[in-house]
Design a protein around this motif. Structure first.
Motif, mmCIF file in Angstrom:
data_model
loop_
_atom_site.group_PDB
_atom_site.id
_atom_site.type_symbol
_atom_site.label_atom_id
_atom_site.label_comp_id
_atom_site.label_asym_id
_atom_site.label_seq_id
_atom_site.Cartn_x
_atom_site.Cartn_y
_atom_site.Cartn_z
ATOM 1 N N GLU A 22 1.145 -14.812 2.218
ATOM 2 C CA GLU A 22 0.887 -14.374 0.982
ATOM 3 C C GLU A 22 2.050 -14.539 0.079
ATOM 4 O OE1 GLU A 22 -1.779 -10.887 -0.509
ATOM 5 O OE2 GLU A 22 -0.013 -10.183 0.452
ATOM 6 N N CYS A 23 3.212 -13.841 0.726
ATOM 7 C CA CYS A 23 4.386 -13.594 -0.148
ATOM 8 C C CYS A 23 5.100 -15.272 -0.381
ATOM 9 C CB CYS A 23 5.389 -12.671 0.531
ATOM 10 S SG CYS A 23 6.410 -13.550 1.742
ATOM 11 N N LYS A 24 4.345 -16.383 -0.187
ATOM 12 C CA LYS A 24 4.951 -17.696 -0.665
ATOM 13 C C LYS A 24 4.908 -18.099 -2.006
ATOM 14 C CE LYS A 24 5.690 -20.199 3.666
ATOM 15 N NZ LYS A 24 5.120 -21.431 4.392
ATOM 16 N N TYR A 35 3.615 -15.763 -17.717
ATOM 17 C CA TYR A 35 3.423 -15.554 -16.298
ATOM 18 C C TYR A 35 4.738 -15.651 -15.785
ATOM 19 C CZ TYR A 35 -1.543 -15.116 -17.178
ATOM 20 O OH TYR A 35 -2.850 -14.730 -17.863
ATOM 21 N N VAL A 36 5.097 -15.012 -14.744
ATOM 22 C CA VAL A 36 6.357 -15.107 -13.886
ATOM 23 C C VAL A 36 5.732 -15.324 -12.439
ATOM 24 C CG1 VAL A 36 8.239 -14.334 -12.834
ATOM 25 C CG2 VAL A 36 7.578 -13.555 -15.141
ATOM 26 N N TYR A 37 6.168 -16.524 -11.905
ATOM 27 C CA TYR A 37 5.891 -16.860 -10.565
ATOM 28 C C TYR A 37 6.854 -17.015 -9.892
ATOM 29 C CZ TYR A 37 6.767 -22.153 -10.944
ATOM 30 O OH TYR A 37 7.404 -23.189 -11.140
ATOM 31 N N THR A 38 6.717 -16.586 -8.552
ATOM 32 C CA THR A 38 7.852 -16.578 -7.537
ATOM 33 C C THR A 38 7.503 -17.113 -6.422
ATOM 34 O OG1 THR A 38 8.342 -14.163 -8.405
ATOM 35 C CG2 THR A 38 9.175 -14.622 -6.371
ATOM 36 N N THR A 39 8.236 -17.891 -5.837
ATOM 37 C CA THR A 39 8.192 -18.744 -4.655
ATOM 38 C C THR A 39 9.286 -18.398 -3.790
ATOM 39 O OG1 THR A 39 9.471 -20.713 -5.459
ATOM 40 C CG2 THR A 39 6.790 -20.817 -5.785
ATOM 41 N N TYR A 40 9.122 -18.565 -2.526
ATOM 42 C CA TYR A 40 9.883 -18.324 -1.525
ATOM 43 C C TYR A 40 10.583 -19.223 -0.585
ATOM 44 C CZ TYR A 40 8.362 -13.592 -2.691
ATOM 45 O OH TYR A 40 7.853 -12.518 -3.640
ATOM 46 N N GLU A 45 17.011 -17.090 8.090
ATOM 47 C CA GLU A 45 15.672 -16.271 8.781
ATOM 48 C C GLU A 45 15.267 -15.271 7.505
ATOM 49 O OE1 GLU A 45 14.265 -17.044 11.670
ATOM 50 O OE2 GLU A 45 15.659 -18.991 11.212
ATOM 51 N N VAL A 46 15.791 -15.176 6.434
ATOM 52 C CA VAL A 46 15.186 -14.240 5.496
ATOM 53 C C VAL A 46 14.384 -14.884 4.419
ATOM 54 C CG1 VAL A 46 15.745 -12.306 3.948
ATOM 55 C CG2 VAL A 46 17.121 -12.760 5.937
ATOM 56 N N MET A 47 13.173 -14.600 3.963
ATOM 57 C CA MET A 47 12.479 -14.961 2.720
ATOM 58 C C MET A 47 13.161 -14.810 1.605
ATOM 59 S SD MET A 47 10.217 -16.937 3.976
ATOM 60 C CE MET A 47 8.647 -16.992 3.116
ATOM 61 N N TYR A 48 13.758 -15.763 0.849
ATOM 62 C CA TYR A 48 14.338 -15.198 -0.432
ATOM 63 C C TYR A 48 13.599 -15.931 -1.652
ATOM 64 C CZ TYR A 48 19.073 -15.429 -2.802
ATOM 65 O OH TYR A 48 19.895 -15.146 -3.709
ATOM 66 N N PRO A 49 13.524 -14.793 -2.524
ATOM 67 C CA PRO A 49 12.492 -15.266 -3.738
ATOM 68 C C PRO A 49 13.353 -15.887 -4.936
ATOM 69 C CG PRO A 49 13.431 -12.906 -3.938
ATOM 70 C CD PRO A 49 14.166 -13.438 -2.415
ATOM 71 N N SER A 50 12.483 -16.869 -5.515
ATOM 72 C CA SER A 50 12.924 -17.445 -6.614
ATOM 73 C C SER A 50 12.153 -17.396 -7.711
ATOM 74 C CB SER A 50 13.156 -19.148 -6.298
ATOM 75 O OG SER A 50 13.938 -19.668 -7.551
#
Ligand SMILES: [Zn+2]
Length: 239
Positions: A22-24, A35-40, A45-50
């Protein structure tokens, strides 16, 4: 004491898998049709948001920067279509790194008109990143449907080509990676940065756009509109 049965364990595993999935891709309403969209992406080994943005107009949807991870390219287009019944027609990259440009070849194949500055285009070519189909040589005003926005190059900072996008009617500054989130306590990846010029570029933005309702940074939280001031502070600490 609560007993963890095999069944609840299975549920826990499922939930954590679902959570990761879900958090991708995360889409949040900003204001009006923005809208702001965030991908990861997984780094060490850590999911980093963009963070990226999109705008829905009568003439189609504009993407400001690209999803970072290829598994999110199609899901983003699908989510936008499902939510707004509109196709993405235009995409603009704010610098050459892959957290801004990774989907540009994909988007071109989907018929999206992709743009960047000429400098970004040249750096994409040099560093083998996805290039836009079209480039602009100066700060440019785009008009789509009832919306108007401008690109602005304030000078070097996070990279030598970073631009911002300004939506004057809504006082939204889309800062990309030139602007740090107020959640950040460091400047992040400065491999390609110009630490000496960066504060001057930020000051230029503070003066040019004094009334900012929203300031969207390239990574992490964007609930505060003090991203420019915070970035300046981080840069002063570095000096
Ligand atoms: Zn970035």
């Amino acid at each position: 004491m609560k007993r963890i049965t095999l069944k609840s364990l299975f549920l826990l595993v499922n939930l954590s898998l679902f959570g990761q999935e879900e958090c991708k891709l995360h889409i949040q309403h900003l204001t009006d049709n923005f809208y702001v969209y965030t991908t990861y992406k997984k780094l060490n080994e850590v999911m980093y948001p963009s963070n990226s943005m999109y705008l829905v107009t009568d003439s189609g949807v504009v993407l400001f920067d690209s999803p970072w991870e290829s598994s999110q390219f199609q899901p983003l287009l699908d989510s936008i279509f499902a939510k707004h019944n509109k196709k993405v027609v235009l995409a603009i990259a704010t610098h050459y790194h892959d957290d801004r440009t990774a989907a540009f070849d994909f988007l071109r194949r989907k018929g999206v008109k992709t743009y960047s500055s000429k400098l970004t285009y040249e750096l994409c070519e040099k560093y083998n990143e996805n290039k836009a189909s079209f480039y602009f040589t100066n700060d440019t005003i785009f008009e789509l449907g009832d919306y108007k926005f401008e690109t602005f190059y304030p000078g070097e900072g996070h990279t030598k080509d970073n631009i911002v996008i300004w939506f004057n009617d809504f006082k939204i500054l889309y800062g990309g990676c030139l602007v740090k989130s107020t959640d950040n306590i460091t400047l992040g990846n400065v491999t390609d940065a110009n630490i000496d010029e960066w504060p001057l570029s930020i000051e230029k933005l503070i003066n040019k756009y004094p009334n900012r309702n929203f300031v969207i940074p390239g990574h992490f939280g964007w609930s505060s509109n003090l991203g420019l001031e915070h970035t300046l502070q981080l840069l002063m600490q570095k000096k």
